[in-house]
Design an enzyme around this catalytic site. Structure first.
Site, PDB file in Angstrom:
ATOM      1  N   ARG A  68       0.842  -1.197   0.000  1.00 19.13           N
ATOM      2  CA  ARG A  68       0.000   0.000   0.000  1.00 19.13           C
ATOM      3  C   ARG A  68       0.877   1.247   0.000  1.00 19.13           C
ATOM      4  O   ARG A  68       1.849   1.332   0.728  1.00 19.13           O
ATOM      5  CB  ARG A  68      -0.855   0.031   1.252  1.00 19.13           C
ATOM      6  CG  ARG A  68      -1.873  -1.092   1.290  1.00 19.13           C
ATOM      7  CD  ARG A  68      -3.261  -0.571   1.012  1.00 19.13           C
ATOM      8  NE  ARG A  68      -4.219  -1.248   1.850  1.00 19.13           N
ATOM      9  CZ  ARG A  68      -5.160  -2.081   1.381  1.00 19.13           C
ATOM     10  NH1 ARG A  68      -5.230  -2.344   0.094  1.00 19.13           N
ATOM     11  NH2 ARG A  68      -5.999  -2.640   2.216  1.00 19.13           N
ATOM     12  N   GLU A  93       0.118  -7.831  -6.991  1.00 14.70           N
ATOM     13  CA  GLU A  93      -1.120  -8.296  -7.612  1.00 14.70           C
ATOM     14  C   GLU A  93      -1.011  -9.739  -8.087  1.00 14.70           C
ATOM     15  O   GLU A  93      -1.956 -10.513  -7.959  1.00 14.70           O
ATOM     16  CB  GLU A  93      -1.516  -7.381  -8.779  1.00 14.70           C
ATOM     17  CG  GLU A  93      -1.972  -5.987  -8.361  1.00 14.70           C
ATOM     18  CD  GLU A  93      -3.193  -6.017  -7.446  1.00 14.70           C
ATOM     19  OE1 GLU A  93      -3.904  -7.032  -7.427  1.00 14.70           O
ATOM     20  OE2 GLU A  93      -3.422  -5.027  -6.733  1.00 14.70           O
ATOM     21  N   THR A  95      -4.832 -15.997  -3.543  1.00 13.62           N
ATOM     22  CA  THR A  95      -3.980 -16.264  -2.392  1.00 13.62           C
ATOM     23  C   THR A  95      -4.281 -15.253  -1.295  1.00 13.62           C
ATOM     24  O   THR A  95      -4.439 -14.069  -1.577  1.00 13.62           O
ATOM     25  CB  THR A  95      -2.495 -16.163  -2.802  1.00 13.62           C
ATOM     26  OG1 THR A  95      -2.271 -16.993  -3.936  1.00 13.62           O
ATOM     27  CG2 THR A  95      -1.591 -16.598  -1.667  1.00 13.62           C
ATOM     28  N   LEU A 125       3.959 -21.024  -2.223  1.00 20.88           N
ATOM     29  CA  LEU A 125       2.851 -20.103  -2.494  1.00 20.88           C
ATOM     30  C   LEU A 125       1.806 -20.718  -3.419  1.00 20.88           C
ATOM     31  O   LEU A 125       0.665 -20.276  -3.445  1.00 20.88           O
ATOM     32  CB  LEU A 125       3.374 -18.811  -3.123  1.00 20.88           C
ATOM     33  CG  LEU A 125       3.682 -17.655  -2.183  1.00 20.88           C
ATOM     34  CD1 LEU A 125       4.245 -16.473  -2.966  1.00 20.88           C
ATOM     35  CD2 LEU A 125       2.420 -17.215  -1.435  1.00 20.88           C
ATOM     36  N   GLY A 126       2.221 -21.703  -4.204  1.00 19.17           N
ATOM     37  CA  GLY A 126       1.280 -22.342  -5.113  1.00 19.17           C
ATOM     38  C   GLY A 126       1.091 -21.604  -6.425  1.00 19.17           C
ATOM     39  O   GLY A 126       1.598 -20.487  -6.611  1.00 19.17           O
ATOM     40  N   TYR A 127       0.372 -22.227  -7.333  1.00 16.88           N
ATOM     41  CA  TYR A 127       0.153 -21.663  -8.675  1.00 16.88           C
ATOM     42  C   TYR A 127       1.458 -21.133  -9.252  1.00 16.88           C
ATOM     43  O   TYR A 127       1.592 -19.947  -9.523  1.00 16.88           O
ATOM     44  CB  TYR A 127      -0.898 -20.550  -8.625  1.00 16.88           C
ATOM     45  CG  TYR A 127      -2.308 -21.039  -8.427  1.00 16.88           C
ATOM     46  CD1 TYR A 127      -2.740 -22.219  -9.004  1.00 16.88           C
ATOM     47  CD2 TYR A 127      -3.215 -20.314  -7.670  1.00 16.88           C
ATOM     48  CE1 TYR A 127      -4.034 -22.668  -8.828  1.00 16.88           C
ATOM     49  CE2 TYR A 127      -4.514 -20.763  -7.487  1.00 16.88           C
ATOM     50  CZ  TYR A 127      -4.916 -21.938  -8.072  1.00 16.88           C
ATOM     51  OH  TYR A 127      -6.196 -22.379  -7.905  1.00 16.88           O
ATOM     52  N   TYR A 149      -8.324  -8.460 -14.683  1.00 17.36           N
ATOM     53  CA  TYR A 149      -8.247  -7.934 -13.332  1.00 17.36           C
ATOM     54  C   TYR A 149      -6.916  -7.241 -13.070  1.00 17.36           C
ATOM     55  O   TYR A 149      -6.873  -6.075 -12.647  1.00 17.36           O
ATOM     56  CB  TYR A 149      -8.455  -9.034 -12.281  1.00 17.36           C
ATOM     57  CG  TYR A 149      -7.970  -8.566 -10.933  1.00 17.36           C
ATOM     58  CD1 TYR A 149      -8.769  -7.736 -10.161  1.00 17.36           C
ATOM     59  CD2 TYR A 149      -6.680  -8.842 -10.499  1.00 17.36           C
ATOM     60  CE1 TYR A 149      -8.304  -7.216  -8.969  1.00 17.36           C
ATOM     61  CE2 TYR A 149      -6.204  -8.334  -9.310  1.00 17.36           C
ATOM     62  CZ  TYR A 149      -7.019  -7.526  -8.551  1.00 17.36           C
ATOM     63  OH  TYR A 149      -6.546  -6.994  -7.388  1.00 17.36           O
ATOM     64  N   ASP A 154     -12.830  -8.546  -9.154  1.00 15.22           N
ATOM     65  CA  ASP A 154     -12.304  -9.780  -8.598  1.00 15.22           C
ATOM     66  C   ASP A 154     -13.431 -10.452  -7.819  1.00 15.22           C
ATOM     67  O   ASP A 154     -14.581 -10.018  -7.888  1.00 15.22           O
ATOM     68  CB  ASP A 154     -11.096  -9.491  -7.686  1.00 15.22           C
ATOM     69  CG  ASP A 154     -11.535  -8.881  -6.371  1.00 15.22           C
ATOM     70  OD1 ASP A 154     -12.566  -8.186  -6.350  1.00 15.22           O
ATOM     71  OD2 ASP A 154     -10.859  -9.107  -5.354  1.00 15.22           O
ATOM     72  N   CYS A 182     -20.960  -1.920   7.805  1.00 18.65           N
ATOM     73  CA  CYS A 182     -20.765  -1.578   6.390  1.00 18.65           C
ATOM     74  C   CYS A 182     -21.069  -0.110   6.122  1.00 18.65           C
ATOM     75  O   CYS A 182     -22.149   0.383   6.449  1.00 18.65           O
ATOM     76  CB  CYS A 182     -21.644  -2.454   5.509  1.00 18.65           C
ATOM     77  SG  CYS A 182     -21.401  -2.113   3.755  1.00 18.65           S
ATOM     78  N   CYS A 222     -27.545  -0.706   0.064  1.00 17.45           N
ATOM     79  CA  CYS A 222     -27.527  -2.130  -0.270  1.00 17.45           C
ATOM     80  C   CYS A 222     -28.939  -2.689  -0.416  1.00 17.45           C
ATOM     81  O   CYS A 222     -29.812  -2.440   0.411  1.00 17.45           O
ATOM     82  CB  CYS A 222     -26.764  -2.912   0.802  1.00 17.45           C
ATOM     83  SG  CYS A 222     -26.438  -4.617   0.347  1.00 17.45           S
TER      84      CYS A 222
END
Length: 368
Positions: free
Chosen positions: A37, A49, A55, A92-94, A132, A150, A211, A217
């Site tokens: 951030r 990203e 994840t 981490l995978g993928y 995305y 997303d 919220c 909403c």
DNA sequence: CAGACGTGGAA
DNA sequence: TTTCCAAGTCT
């Protein structure tokens, strides 16, 4: 989205403006302090990203910092070998993400003088960057007024609009998001939508009382989810084979080595990663059983037995599919291990960063 | 457009 | 214990 629906939304633009302001104010006051951030470096945002795809934030935070420390710039990543990139991705995978990130960095180094293109449309052309991610990078790094969609945004907008699961929902969500994104602060707006989905508008038990946009909403948090394939259970077994190094230089350091196997690059899952040799028999004599772990991959729970195997028995007890190497513990830690291999070696205290003579277990019988 | 692609942690 | 899922992309 139907014309009538769109016209209706346009007539309600004052509402959208109100929603933007409430959402951004909430975001400004409640956003988590995450390492990526506030960075304006497109490369750093890109890495975050890609890592965040499918994840959890908690899993990414530390890995992201290690990755950026080793590869602080796009050029440094482009110059690295794929093995090292995969090693930093290990667990981490993928892993295709890491390969495509690396490939894309090399492409950008070659064709864009090392600077990522700015427009989402151009980013979209790079391997590993889809709709995305292109929108996320362009809006966060350069303020391009494009909306991200997303899983969070899909859920938040479905609930806000009161749309339920149906065909074409995805497309309508995209159109609604494009209409809503704040042209003044698109990056923050996009992150705010995702942050809201992650912290308040949860898949189950949404916290509607907290919220900031509950007033706009159309639902009270109901949200249908797709049915998933049932989990399968499979029993497998791997060999943990440890020896004292035969190399004098290693032996002088008290070096011990573990036997690892390279998964063939033709494997569809985790090609080229390193793992423990697989045992021929899933049944393991209790006296040889070193540990059991559960390891979930996709829709399968693997109940894994780890058996200690003497070097002399390796050929008889294990099934070799790829190249094998005896690897010093400290070296193994830096390799592209599968998540399962890393988990087992970590649990056996074989990847410790402590000096070699400090490495547990103290008892020889724990090792072999 | 389904289905494949990994993992650890929460519920 | 088992299930569910998280800031998707590619084929």
């Amino acid at each position: 989205m139907a014309r009538r629906e769109r016209d209706s939304l346009k007539r309600s633009l004052f509402k959208i403006d109100r929603l933007r302001r409430r959402l951004l104010r909430w975001y400004d006051q409640n956003k988590r302090d995450l390492p990526w951030r506030g960075s304006h470096d497109p490369y750093a945002i890109w890495v975050s990203e890609i890592m965040l795809q499918q994840t959890r934030v908690a899993a990414v935070v530390e890995r992201y910092q290690v990755f950026l420390k080793r590869f602080p710039s796009l050029m440094s990543l482009a110059l690295a070998k794929e093995d090292e990139v995969l090693a930093l991705w290990s667990g981490l995978g993928y892993y295709r993400r890491a390969r495509m990130l690396h490939k894309a960095a090399q492409f950008v180094a070659q064709n864009y003088y090392g600077s990522l293109p700015k427009k989402s449309e151009e980013l979209r052309e790079l391997p590993g960057i889809g709709e995305y991610t292109a929108a996320a990078i362009a809006s966060i790094a350069h303020g391009e007024p494009v909306a991200v969609v997303d899983g969070n945004v899909e859920r938040v907008l479905s609930r806000l609009a009161g749309w339920d699961e149906s065909a074409k929902l995805r497309r309508r969500i995209g159109e609604l998001a494009a209409l809503m994104v704040d042209p003044e602060r698109p990056g923050d707006f996009n992150q705010a939508m995702m942050e809201l989905g992650a912290m308040v508008c949860l898949p189950r038990s949404p916290r509607c009382t907290e919220c900031p946009v509950a007033i706009d909403c159309n639902t009270r948090g109901e949200h249908k989810t797709q049915k998933r394939a049932p989990m399968k259970s499979v029993a497998i077994a791997h060999a943990l084979s440890v020896r004292t190094s035969v190399r004098k230089s290693e032996r002088d350091r008290g070096g011990r080595e573990v036997l690892l196997e390279h998964r063939p690059t033709t494997e569809c899952i985790m090609p080229g990663m390193w793992e423990l040799p697989q045992l021929i028999e899933a049944e393991v004599p209790s006296e040889e059983l070193r540990m059991t772990v559960r390891h979930a991959i996709m829709q399968t729970n693997y109940y894994v037995r780890i058996r200690t195997v003497f070097e002399d028995d390796v050929a008889r007890l294990t099934l070799a599919k790829g190249e094998r190497r005896w690897v010093a513990f400290g070296e193994a830690r830096e390799m592209a291990l599968t998540g399962l291999a890393r988990k087992v070696l970590t649990r056996a205290h074989l990847l410790s960063t402590a000096p070699l003579d400090m490495i547990a277990p103290a008892r020889e019988e724990d090792l072999i």
